[in-house]
Design an enzyme around this catalytic site. Sequence first.
Site, PDB file in Angstrom:
ATOM      1  CE  LYS A 198     -34.595  24.991  -9.624  1.00  0.00           C
ATOM      2  NZ  LYS A 198     -35.838  24.288  -9.478  1.00  0.00           N
ATOM      3  CB  CYS A 252     -34.209  20.611  -5.940  1.00  0.00           C
ATOM      4  SG  CYS A 252     -34.465  20.117  -7.643  1.00  0.00           S
TER       5      CYS A 252
END
Length: 405
Positions: A198, A252
Amino acid sequence: MINVIGLGYIGLPTALMMATHGLEVVGTDYNEDLVATLNDGKTTFKEDGLDDLFDAALKAGIKFTTEYQVCDTYVISVPTPYDKIDKKIDPCYVVSATNTVLDAAPTGATLIIESTVSPGTIDRFVRPILSERNRGDVRLVHAPERIIPGDMVKELLHNNRTIGADDPEVGESVAELYANFCQGEISVTDIRTAEMTKVVENTFRAINIAFSNELAKICRVGGMDVSEVIRISNKHPRVNILQPGPGVGGHCIPVDPWFLVGDYPETANFIRMALQTNASMPEYVLERAFEVMKKEGIDNPEKVGIYGLTYKEDVDDVRESPTLQMLESMDIHLCGSSMRVYDPWVERDEVANQVHSVDEFLEGLEMIIVMVGHSQLKDDLSAFEDRILLDPRNVCGDGENIYKL
Ligand SMILES: NC(=O)c1ccc[n+]([C@@H]2O[C@H](COP(=O)([O-])OP(=O)(O)OC[C@H]3O[C@@H](n4cnc5c(N)ncnc54)[C@H](O)[C@@H]3O)[C@@H](O)[C@H]2O)c1
């Protein structure tokens, strides 16, 4: 029953999606106002398709509460910021949610951490809690989320996913759970690999964007059109350069890659430089704005407006947005704080000099810095284009009055 903990940008759509695919879901958030809003039948942020999904989930029986439930499966989707000094992940929300889950979780419960975490976070911060509390029975899983704001509902259905678990059988059973709604491929692996993939995905994007931002700067100095250079380079079958822009925002891409820099400061040099390049862009736009103002003879910043406050187009999320970074830069340089700011997606007051209608924004403006390419602007450029436009997103087309990065 599934108890989704944290009903923000990721937890809420995930809970709704699960509820509309035959799963019994209770959503828990410790923010009482947020839970009250949801219980009043209203969503808490704007997102394409979210309201319809919300209505369908209500019909399917989803419940919202501030209480943690006694159930067999927990999904934790709480924030994971980074410490701005040492650049490491700040795991406090995950730790706190894990502790509270364990107060409620029966023996053998599955604890799925969806929050993005740096590789090793679960070993360093979550496992010790299970050991201290003698909860070796809990089945630990990491299922990081990849959806993009603006297209979350579709991406929840179609993206591929990663499930990390200690025990492959547990991983497969959680993969089956997600397969209730996820039509993408689900890869089952171990927890640390899931954590790393991720972070790697977002780091890859951050580096690609940094490369294009650096190209934009090189092309400016060298008198070349960076869009044309990238457009043609991307015709190569193995080249895919992303677009340059005024910076990178959201929860993010400007955050997760720092985890690697924080944990591997000796080796993550290339990643650090990429993040610094992206972080330099809001100030670079500000410098460009002053260059353009000088060239066009605009000496009053009140005649200049900033269009867009969010970190990307057609969402209402302003976290880490390039505009906020640019305004911070202006404060540092004590300049231009009188520029007015408008964003059609942001109704609440976020910054000084924010106006709430496009007419109020355009009144008397000679120049606009287009920080976000919202559809409002792209679909009706005529309302904006009789002014000088500084267009770092390259969404306004070409014209004598349009300046690029
Ligand atoms: N936003 C994105 O685009 C995105 C995309 C992929 C992954 N992620 C990851 O998903 C995670 C969640 O991000 P987000 O954007 O949804 O955050 P958010 O801030 O929008 O939502 C988090 C919610 O968790 C609640 N919360 C925090 N601690 C809690 C606790 N102990 N108990 C109950 N509720 C609690 C907060 O009140 C908040 O409503 C982060 O790790 C993020 O990196 C985010």
